[in-house]
Design a protein around this motif. Structure first.
Motif, short mmCIF file in Angstrom:
data_model
loop_
_atom_site.label_atom_id
_atom_site.label_comp_id
_atom_site.label_asym_id
_atom_site.label_seq_id
_atom_site.Cartn_x
_atom_site.Cartn_y
_atom_site.Cartn_z
N GLU A 510 15.71 33.32 40.44
CA GLU A 510 16.35 32.45 41.41
C GLU A 510 16.10 31.01 41.00
N ALA A 511 16.82 30.11 41.62
CA ALA A 511 16.66 28.69 41.31
C ALA A 511 16.88 27.88 42.57
N ARG A 512 16.00 26.93 42.80
CA ARG A 512 16.14 26.04 43.95
C ARG A 512 17.24 25.03 43.66
N LEU A 513 18.11 24.80 44.64
CA LEU A 513 19.25 23.91 44.46
C LEU A 513 18.92 22.51 44.93
N ALA A 514 19.27 21.54 44.12
CA ALA A 514 19.13 20.14 44.48
C ALA A 514 20.52 19.55 44.70
N ASN A 516 23.95 17.95 44.38
CA ASN A 516 24.92 17.83 43.28
C ASN A 516 24.67 18.80 42.14
N ASP A 517 23.81 19.81 42.33
CA ASP A 517 23.67 20.86 41.32
C ASP A 517 24.97 21.65 41.23
N ILE A 518 25.31 22.12 40.02
CA ILE A 518 26.55 22.88 39.81
C ILE A 518 26.18 24.29 39.37
N VAL A 519 26.72 25.26 40.10
CA VAL A 519 26.50 26.67 39.81
C VAL A 519 27.75 27.23 39.15
N LEU A 520 27.56 28.00 38.07
CA LEU A 520 28.67 28.67 37.39
C LEU A 520 28.57 30.16 37.68
N ALA A 581 26.62 36.82 43.35
CA ALA A 581 25.43 36.02 43.62
C ALA A 581 25.37 35.71 45.11
N ARG A 582 24.28 35.09 45.54
CA ARG A 582 24.14 34.70 46.94
C ARG A 582 23.33 33.41 47.04
N ILE A 583 23.60 32.67 48.11
CA ILE A 583 22.87 31.45 48.42
C ILE A 583 21.99 31.75 49.64
N GLU A 584 20.69 31.58 49.49
CA GLU A 584 19.74 31.87 50.57
C GLU A 584 19.14 30.57 51.10
N ARG A 585 19.18 30.42 52.44
CA ARG A 585 18.56 29.27 53.10
C ARG A 585 17.15 29.64 53.52
N ARG A 586 16.19 28.83 53.10
CA ARG A 586 14.79 29.03 53.47
C ARG A 586 14.26 27.69 53.96
N GLY A 587 14.32 27.54 55.29
CA GLY A 587 13.93 26.26 55.86
C GLY A 587 14.93 25.20 55.48
N ASP A 588 14.44 24.12 54.88
CA ASP A 588 15.32 23.03 54.47
C ASP A 588 15.83 23.20 53.05
N ASP A 589 15.40 24.24 52.35
CA ASP A 589 15.79 24.45 50.96
C ASP A 589 16.81 25.58 50.85
N CYS A 590 17.61 25.51 49.78
CA CYS A 590 18.57 26.56 49.45
C CYS A 590 18.29 27.04 48.02
N PHE A 591 18.43 28.34 47.83
CA PHE A 591 18.17 28.95 46.53
C PHE A 591 19.40 29.77 46.13
N VAL A 592 19.73 29.74 44.85
CA VAL A 592 20.79 30.59 44.32
C VAL A 592 20.12 31.78 43.64
N VAL A 593 20.59 32.99 43.99
CA VAL A 593 20.00 34.23 43.48
C VAL A 593 21.12 35.06 42.88
N ARG A 598 26.96 41.37 35.87
CA ARG A 598 26.96 41.65 34.43
C ARG A 598 26.99 40.38 33.60
N ASN A 599 27.80 39.40 34.03
CA ASN A 599 27.95 38.15 33.26
C ASN A 599 26.91 37.10 33.62
N GLY A 600 26.18 37.31 34.73
CA GLY A 600 25.12 36.37 35.07
C GLY A 600 25.61 35.17 35.86
N THR A 601 24.65 34.47 36.44
CA THR A 601 24.90 33.24 37.19
C THR A 601 24.16 32.11 36.48
N PHE A 602 24.84 30.98 36.30
CA PHE A 602 24.29 29.89 35.50
C PHE A 602 24.17 28.63 36.37
N LEU A 603 23.22 27.78 35.96
CA LEU A 603 23.00 26.51 36.64
C LEU A 603 23.08 25.40 35.61
N ARG A 604 23.84 24.35 35.92
CA ARG A 604 23.98 23.23 34.98
C ARG A 604 22.69 22.43 34.92
#
Length: 640
Positions: A510-514, A516-520, A581-593, A598-604
Motif C-alpha cells: 500500500e502507499a499513503r497518498l499525498a 496531487n499524487d497520481i495513481v496509475l 484497487a481501492r482507496i482506504e480512508r484511515r482518519g485524516d489519511d488515505c491509502f491506495v491498496v 494482474r497489471n498492478g497499481t502504480f504511483l508517480r
C-alpha cells in the motif's frame, strides 16, 4: 508476446522480436507456405480502444493504397487475444539507425533524392478522396532498402482527412499536433522538413515549443542551419516548410516538391563532368546546387582558397579535425569547411584533384550491402523451402546465441551486444562494473526489446529517449533524460529526472497518498487531491494533456476501482482488472491498496524511492523490473 519458433495461424513461424510501435509489436517470421520472410505485427485485444481502432485503420490504409514506397500487406487475421497483420519483408534499415551508426549527416544530393521519393508518396496519399495524413514522419519511419529504395513505415497514428491524431512523434511533429488541435496535410510537410534537418545536419531539431520560446534569438534559425549544406534557395524552401504557423508552410506536398525542383534547377552547376563520362539521370531535386551557396561565387584561383593569415590548414568546426586549406568539405564528417576567406569556386574538379564527380554520388546507383553471415532466418527459410507443396513440417532449429547484425551500407559493422547474462562475465564470475556496488540490473518487460537486460554499472545510471546510459529512441512518451537509478548510502534508488510524463513505481502493499499524487490503474491516471471548499478527499481523472475529465468523491471508508466492480468503474479499459484497487480512508489519511490485479497499481514518483529486488516501474511506454542481490532486501525497510 510471441515466443521464438512459435507457429502462428499454422503458417508463420516467428524468428524473433523486431520492433514496437504505439499500436503493435513486430516480429520477423517465415511464411511456411512460400518460405519467404515476412513481418508479423501483433495488436493485443487488451489495448485501449483508440489503439485497436488505429491498428485496424492502419491495416485498411496499407491494404487499400498502392505505392512503391508503402509496405505490402499480404495477410490479416485474428487469433487468440490479438489481431495480426502480415507484411512483406524488405531488407532495409531506418534512416535513424543509419544516422546513429554513421554519426554524421548524409550527402545533400542523397537526402534530396529521398525527399523526392517521399513527396511522391505524400502527393498520392493526400490526393485520395479521403486524404490520408501520415502524421508520423521521422527518420525512424523512413526506411532505405539495400538497393537504395525509399519506404515510409509506421502508419500507427495516420488519419483519414483533417482531424486530431492519437499521438505525435517528438520533435518532428508540428506545434498544432502537439497541442491536440486538428491537423491537415501541412503536418506532413513540417515533419518531413524537420526530418530533413536531422538528415542534413546530423542533429535533432528543437521541438516547436522550444523554437517558439527562442523565437527572435540566435538559438535556432533553420534558414541559417540549412544554408550550411544546401544553397540559399533550397534552404529558404525547407525553412518555410518548418514554419511554426501552418498557414506559412507550403499548403501541399505538391507545392513543396515544385519549390524544391525550382530552387534546385535555377542555380549554376558546381562542376563540369568529364565529357567522356555520361552521368546517369538524377532526381530533379538532386541537382548540383545542393552542395551549397559557395557554388554561386565567382571563379577564384587556388591561391584564394588559402586563408589570408597564411595558414595551409582549416579546422573543421563540426568534428574539429585538421584539413588541407584547398578542401571544401571535411573528409571526416562531410561538413562544409570555412576559412578566413570563404571558399568560392565554380570549377571544383579542376581545383581539387580528389574531387568525386556527382555521377558517382548519384542516389540512383544501388547501395551494395556486404553479405551477412548465415543467420537463424536463413536456416529457417531452408527448412521451409524443402517442401512447398504440402504444409511444412516444423523442425526444431538450433539457434546461435547471437546472430550477426546486418551491416549498414553507410557505416562499419556495429558492435554486437552480448547475449549472455550481464550480471556475469564470460567466465561466469560477477560483473558489476564497480566492485563496491552489489550486482543489479534492469529487465525490460515491455517496450522496444522485451527481455533485454541492462546492467547497472555506475553510481548513477540514466535512461531516456535521446541521452543517458540506455537510450530508447522509439518511445515517444519518454523524455530525453527520463529517469535515474542511483546507488546512494548502500541502497539503490529510483529518481525521476524531471520528465514530462513522469516515472511510475508499482506499489507492493500500500502507499499513503499525498496532495496531487497520481495513481496509475490500468490505463487511467487518477490525481488525489482535496476539494477546495469542503476539503474532502477526491480523485480526478486526468487526461494526457493535464485536463480533468471527471471527479470522484472518496466519502466512503473504502472506495473500490475496477473494470466491472467497485464504485469507480472503467468498462472500456481492458488493462484494468475487474476489481483492480481501492482507496482506504484511515482518519485524516488515505491509502491506495492494490486489489491483486494482474497489471498492478502504480504511483508517480515525487521524490527518489528505494529499490528492492523485484520492483517494477514504468517510464514512457516501457516497463522495467529491477533485479538485484537478495541481500539488498535487508537494507531497504521502506515499502512503497
Amino acid at each position: 508476446m510471441l515466443a521464438q519458433d512459435a507457429v502462428l495461424h499454422d503458417r508463420y513461424r516467428i524468428a524473433g522480436f523486431s520492433g514496437l510501435t504505439r499500436t503493435a509489436r513486430s516480429y520477423d517470421a517465415i511464411d511456411g507456405r512460400f518460405g519467404t520472410r515476412v513481418v508479423v505485427r501483433e495488436c493485443e485485444r487488451s489495448k485501449p480502444r483508440p489503439f485497436r481502432e488505429a491498428f485496424v485503420r492502419e491495416a485498411r490504409i496499407l491494404n487499400g493504397c498502392q505505392h512503391v514506397a508503402l509496405p505490402v500487406v499480404t495477410d490479416a487475421f485474428a487469433a487468440g487475444d490479438a489481431f495480426y497483420l502480415v507484411e512483406r519483408k524488405i531488407p532495409s534499415e531506418s534512416v535513424a539507425n543509419l544516422l546513429e551508426r554513421d554519426r554524421k549527416p548524409f550527402a545533400p544530393v542523397l537526402v534530396l533524392s529521398w525527399l523526392d521519393a517521399i513527396l511522391d508518396l505524400l502527393e498520392y496519399l493526400h490526393s485520395l478522396p479521403a486524404p490520408i495524413i501520415v502524421a508520423n514522419i521521422s527518420p525512424a519511419s523512413i526506411e532505405i532498402s539495400s538497393r537504395g529504395s525509399v519506404f515510409l513505415t509506421d502508419f500507427s497514428v495516420a488519419i483519414e482527412g483533417p482531424g486530431k491524431t492519437l499521438a505525435w512523434t517528438y520533435p518532428y511533429a508540428p506545434i498544432e499536433q502537439m497541442e491536440g488541435q486538428d491537423v491537415d496535410v501541412r503536418a506532413d510537410v513540417h515533419a518531413l522538413a524537420a526530418s530533413a534537418y536531422e538528415m542534413l545536419l546530423g542533429v535533432r531539431p528543437l521541438s516547436p515549443h522550444e523554437r517558439e520560446q527562442t523565437k527572435g534569438g540566435v538559438a535556432f534559425d533553420p534558414l541559417e542551419h540549412f544554408a550550411r549544406v544546401v544553397s540559399r534557395p533550397l534552404a529558404a524552401v525547407l525553412d518555410r516548410a518548418m514554419s511554426l504557423r501552418p498557414e506559412s508552410r507550403q499548403p501541399t506536398a505538391t507545392e513543396l516538391r515544385l519549390e524544391l525542383v525550382t530552387a534546385g534547377t535555377t542555380t549554376v552547376p558546381v562542376a563540369k563532368l568529364p565529357s567522356s563520362v555520361d552521368a546517369p539521370p538524377q532526381s530533379p531535386i538532386a541537382s548540383d546546387a545542393a552542395f551549397g551557396s559557395f557554388a554561386h561565387q565567382p571563379t577564384a584561383p587556388v591561391e584564394s582558397l588559402v586563408p589570408a593569415s597564411g595558414k595551409t590548414t582549416i579546422i573543421c568546426r563540426t568534428c574539429g579535425s585538421t584539413n588541407e586549406a584547398t578542401r571544401v568539405f571535411c573528409p571526416h564528417c562531410g561538413s562544409l569547411l570555412r576559412s578566413d576567406r570563404r571558399p568560392g569556386t565554380l570549377d571544383v574538379a579542376a581545383l581539387l584533384p580528389d574531387f568525386v564527380p556527382l555521377h558517382e554520388l548519384s542516389p540512383t546507383a544501388p547501395v551494395v550491402r556486404p553479405a551477412a553471415p548465415d543467420t537463424v532466418v536463413d536456416r529457417l527459410q531452408e527448412t521451409f523451402s524443402a517442401d512447398l507443396v504440402s504444409p511444412p513440417v516444423v523442425q526444431p532449429v538450433q539457434h546461435s546465441p547471437e546472430p550477426a547484425r546486418p551491416v549498414s551500407p553507410f557505416a562499419g559493422r556495429a558492435e554486437v551486444r552480448r547475449g549472455s547474462d550481464p550480471l556475469r562475465t564470460a567466465e561466469g564470475g560477477p560483473n558489476s562494473g564497480d566492485p563496491t556496488m552489489p550486482l543489479a540490473r534492469l529487465l525490460v518487460l515491455e517496450g522496444e526489446e522485451p527481455g533485454r537486460m541492462l546492467l547497472i554499472r555506475a553510481k548513477v545510471t540514466t535512461l531516456g529517449r535521446s541521452a543517458g546510459d540506455y537510450i530508447f529512441r522509439q518511445d515517444a512518451f519518454m523524455s530525453g533524460r527520463h529517469a535515474k537509478v542511483k546507488y546512494v548510502d548502500d541502497c539503490y534508488r529510483l529518481d525521476d529526472a524531471g520528465s514530462r510524463n513522469g516515472t511510475f513505481m508499482r506499489i507492493r502493499k500500500e502507499a499513503r497518498l499525498a496532495e496531487n499524487d497520481i495513481v496509475l490503474a490500468g490505463q487511467q491516471l487518477l490525481r488525489f487531491e482535496h476539494d477546495a471548499v469542503s476539503r474532502e478527499p477526491q480523485l480526478r481523472l486526468q487526461l494526457n494533456n493535464g485536463d480533468a475529465a471527471a471527479t470522484y468523491d472518496l466519502a466512503r471508508a473504502v472506495t473500490a476501482i475496477g473494470r466491472t466492480q467497485g464504485e469507480i468503474r472503467f468498462a472500456d479499459d481492458a488493462a484494468m482488472a475487474d476489481m483492480h484497487a481501492r482507496i482506504e480512508r484511515r482518519g485524516d489519511d488515505c491509502f491506495v491498496v492494490d486489489g491483486g490485479s494482474r497489471n498492478g497499481t502504480f504511483l508517480r514518483l515525487t521524490t527518489d524511492r528505494p529499490l528492492s529486488d523485484g520492483d517494477v516501474f514504468i517510464i514512457g511506454r516501457h516497463i522495467f523490473k529491477f533485479e538485484a542481490d537478495v541481500s539488498l532486501d535487508d537494507q531497504i525497510t521502506e515499502d512503497l
